[in-house]
Design a protein around this motif. Sequence first.
Motif, PDB file in Angstrom:
ATOM      1  N   VAL A 142       0.839  -1.205   0.000  1.00 29.66           N
ATOM      2  CA  VAL A 142       0.000   0.000   0.000  1.00 29.66           C
ATOM      3  C   VAL A 142       0.872   1.253   0.000  1.00 29.66           C
ATOM      4  CG1 VAL A 142      -1.598   1.368   1.398  1.00 29.66           C
ATOM      5  CG2 VAL A 142      -2.011  -1.079   1.060  1.00 29.66           C
ATOM      6  N   PHE A 143       1.875   1.279   0.845  1.00 29.05           N
ATOM      7  CA  PHE A 143       2.756   2.450   0.934  1.00 29.05           C
ATOM      8  C   PHE A 143       3.494   2.689  -0.380  1.00 29.05           C
ATOM      9  CE2 PHE A 143       7.001   4.192   1.844  1.00 29.05           C
ATOM     10  CZ  PHE A 143       6.639   5.409   2.414  1.00 29.05           C
ATOM     11  N   ILE A 144       4.067   1.629  -0.947  1.00 28.94           N
ATOM     12  CA  ILE A 144       4.821   1.767  -2.191  1.00 28.94           C
ATOM     13  C   ILE A 144       3.909   2.174  -3.337  1.00 28.94           C
ATOM     14  CG2 ILE A 144       6.183   0.501  -3.909  1.00 28.94           C
ATOM     15  CD1 ILE A 144       7.293  -1.189  -1.601  1.00 28.94           C
ATOM     16  N   SER A 145       2.698   1.626  -3.375  1.00 28.54           N
ATOM     17  CA  SER A 145       1.744   1.954  -4.436  1.00 28.54           C
ATOM     18  C   SER A 145       1.387   3.434  -4.420  1.00 28.54           C
ATOM     19  CB  SER A 145       0.478   1.108  -4.295  1.00 28.54           C
ATOM     20  OG  SER A 145       0.754  -0.263  -4.462  1.00 28.54           O
ATOM     21  N   TRP A 146       1.077   3.948  -3.221  1.00 25.79           N
ATOM     22  CA  TRP A 146       0.729   5.367  -3.130  1.00 25.79           C
ATOM     23  C   TRP A 146       1.929   6.262  -3.417  1.00 25.79           C
ATOM     24  CZ3 TRP A 146      -3.630   7.770  -3.485  1.00 25.79           C
ATOM     25  CH2 TRP A 146      -4.821   7.132  -3.129  1.00 25.79           C
ATOM     26  N   LEU A 147       3.103   5.848  -2.954  1.00 28.48           N
ATOM     27  CA  LEU A 147       4.303   6.639  -3.203  1.00 28.48           C
ATOM     28  C   LEU A 147       4.574   6.750  -4.700  1.00 28.48           C
ATOM     29  CD1 LEU A 147       6.643   8.095  -1.712  1.00 28.48           C
ATOM     30  CD2 LEU A 147       7.942   5.967  -1.895  1.00 28.48           C
ATOM     31  N   LEU A 148       4.499   5.626  -5.402  1.00 30.68           N
ATOM     32  CA  LEU A 148       4.724   5.628  -6.847  1.00 30.68           C
ATOM     33  C   LEU A 148       3.630   6.396  -7.572  1.00 30.68           C
ATOM     34  CD1 LEU A 148       6.432   4.604  -9.214  1.00 30.68           C
ATOM     35  CD2 LEU A 148       5.056   2.507  -9.191  1.00 30.68           C
ATOM     36  N   ALA A 149       2.377   6.215  -7.141  1.00 31.85           N
ATOM     37  CA  ALA A 149       1.263   6.907  -7.786  1.00 31.85           C
ATOM     38  C   ALA A 149       1.371   8.420  -7.600  1.00 31.85           C
ATOM     39  CB  ALA A 149      -0.067   6.396  -7.228  1.00 31.85           C
ATOM     40  N   PHE A 150       1.732   8.868  -6.393  1.00 36.47           N
ATOM     41  CA  PHE A 150       1.891  10.308  -6.153  1.00 36.47           C
ATOM     42  C   PHE A 150       3.040  10.876  -6.984  1.00 36.47           C
ATOM     43  CE2 PHE A 150      -0.742  10.244  -2.225  1.00 36.47           C
ATOM     44  CZ  PHE A 150      -1.459  11.398  -2.477  1.00 36.47           C
ATOM     45  N   PHE A 151       4.126  10.148  -7.057  1.00 35.04           N
ATOM     46  CA  PHE A 151       5.271  10.643  -7.819  1.00 35.04           C
ATOM     47  C   PHE A 151       4.914  10.801  -9.299  1.00 35.04           C
ATOM     48  CE2 PHE A 151       8.986   9.645 -10.508  1.00 35.04           C
ATOM     49  CZ  PHE A 151       9.776  10.741 -10.199  1.00 35.04           C
ATOM     50  N   LEU A 152       4.336   9.762  -9.881  1.00 43.60           N
ATOM     51  CA  LEU A 152       4.002   9.807 -11.308  1.00 43.60           C
ATOM     52  C   LEU A 152       2.845  10.767 -11.588  1.00 43.60           C
ATOM     53  CD1 LEU A 152       4.261   6.007 -12.220  1.00 43.60           C
ATOM     54  CD2 LEU A 152       5.937   7.822 -12.668  1.00 43.60           C
ATOM     55  N   GLY A 153       1.831  10.751 -10.706  1.00 44.28           N
ATOM     56  CA  GLY A 153       0.672  11.593 -10.940  1.00 44.28           C
ATOM     57  C   GLY A 153       0.941  13.066 -10.763  1.00 44.28           C
ATOM     58  N   CYS A 154       1.920  13.407  -9.914  1.00 42.61           N
ATOM     59  CA  CYS A 154       2.197  14.821  -9.629  1.00 42.61           C
ATOM     60  C   CYS A 154       3.348  15.383 -10.460  1.00 42.61           C
ATOM     61  CB  CYS A 154       2.500  15.005  -8.142  1.00 42.61           C
ATOM     62  SG  CYS A 154       1.067  14.704  -7.078  1.00 42.61           S
ATOM     63  N   LEU A 155       3.853  14.621 -11.413  1.00 41.54           N
ATOM     64  CA  LEU A 155       4.908  15.145 -12.281  1.00 41.54           C
ATOM     65  C   LEU A 155       4.490  16.429 -13.004  1.00 41.54           C
ATOM     66  CD1 LEU A 155       6.468  11.903 -13.854  1.00 41.54           C
ATOM     67  CD2 LEU A 155       7.541  13.490 -12.245  1.00 41.54           C
ATOM     68  N   PRO A 156       3.233  16.556 -13.458  1.00 40.57           N
ATOM     69  CA  PRO A 156       2.829  17.842 -14.071  1.00 40.57           C
ATOM     70  C   PRO A 156       2.903  19.009 -13.102  1.00 40.57           C
ATOM     71  CG  PRO A 156       1.321  16.110 -14.716  1.00 40.57           C
ATOM     72  CD  PRO A 156       2.193  15.525 -13.644  1.00 40.57           C
ATOM     73  N   LEU A 157       2.607  18.761 -11.818  1.00 38.72           N
ATOM     74  CA  LEU A 157       2.706  19.836 -10.833  1.00 38.72           C
ATOM     75  C   LEU A 157       4.157  20.220 -10.562  1.00 38.72           C
ATOM     76  CD1 LEU A 157       0.027  18.701  -8.220  1.00 38.72           C
ATOM     77  CD2 LEU A 157      -0.169  20.559  -9.874  1.00 38.72           C
ATOM     78  N   MET A 158       5.065  19.273 -10.837  1.00 35.97           N
ATOM     79  CA  MET A 158       6.488  19.533 -10.626  1.00 35.97           C
ATOM     80  C   MET A 158       7.159  20.093 -11.874  1.00 35.97           C
ATOM     81  SD  MET A 158       7.680  16.321  -8.207  1.00 35.97           S
ATOM     82  CE  MET A 158       6.807  15.000  -9.035  1.00 35.97           C
ATOM     83  N   GLY A 159       6.374  20.366 -12.922  1.00 38.71           N
ATOM     84  CA  GLY A 159       6.941  21.036 -14.094  1.00 38.71           C
ATOM     85  C   GLY A 159       6.708  20.374 -15.423  1.00 38.71           C
ATOM     86  N   TRP A 160       6.335  19.078 -15.415  1.00 41.58           N
ATOM     87  CA  TRP A 160       6.126  18.405 -16.706  1.00 41.58           C
ATOM     88  C   TRP A 160       4.713  18.691 -17.202  1.00 41.58           C
ATOM     89  CZ3 TRP A 160       7.461  12.537 -17.774  1.00 41.58           C
ATOM     90  CH2 TRP A 160       7.479  12.327 -19.162  1.00 41.58           C
TER      91      TRP A 160
END
Length: 313
Positions: A142-160
């Motif tokens: 669960v922890f790894i899934s959310w961590l990966l999902a947040f990282f990939l999903g928030c890439l546009p907020l980080m500039g992409w």
Amino acid sequence: MNGFPNCSANYTRIWNHYLVLALGIPQLTINVVSIIFNCTVIFTRLATRDLHKPISILFCNLAVSDLFTSFSGFWISMLFITNPDITIFGSQDMLAPYSLYTTSILSTIYNLVSIGIERYLAVAASMRTRFRVARNHSIAVVFISWLLAFFLGCLPLMGWNCLQAESNVSVLYSPFCVSYLVFIAMPNVAVAFLVPLFTYLRIIIILRKRKLRMQACGQATGTYRSAETQVARTSISIWLLALVSYAPFLAGVVFDAVNQRCHGELYPGVYIFRNCTAMLITLTCLGNPLLYTLRLKALRGLAAGRACAIGHG
């Protein structure tokens, strides 16, 4: 790749008012019903104190992912109804809800894959492996899934994103970049299709072999055969639900990547298709509570007679 330089970026109103309501109201309704369904699943799981079981943790987390998907979908639906043109031309206001929506969908996909693997291990463990998924394993997943999902999903907020550079902007999902959508959609949708297909096919094959061995012992009861049939139907339903939900979105991303036309040429047909794909994804959030919290319980009753099955393996 598509873009705006050769298009006359007309920011006057495009959407027809009645068409907006015809698309927006069903989207809102589905999202609200999905929120209610998944809240019910979460509260029921918490009330029964069943979360010490690894599969219950995954089921509850799936409901949480679906809840966030429905909530962010509701947010996007409200933006669409109040100002539908920003869903075509894109704006800063769309970046956060789109990113949350993407994060939630990715988390749902990872949960579906995790549940499929856990069910496969639970069935296979009784025949040829001693490994069993423990509570700590489920929490780590669960922890790894959310961590990966947040990282990939928030890439546009980080500039992409393509709020400034319009040469690679998505015509369907502006202000996302086409490159980002391809990067996200291709591998994750493939995982959503292929991993459950493998795990549930393996489950069906293992159960069929076990039934044949039990028949040799004269212990293949009608209850076992009925449970086996339900597992097969549930497995097929799970895979078809993923196919119907995510395949149209993947088709939209592929179309977006090869499209050379402007917004006016795509309206209204392609944008109606885009909104319908969002409704199909939300329908997954309605189907998951039914499939994963009710029908997969049949797997729990399939351990009966496994000693005979193992003895004749």
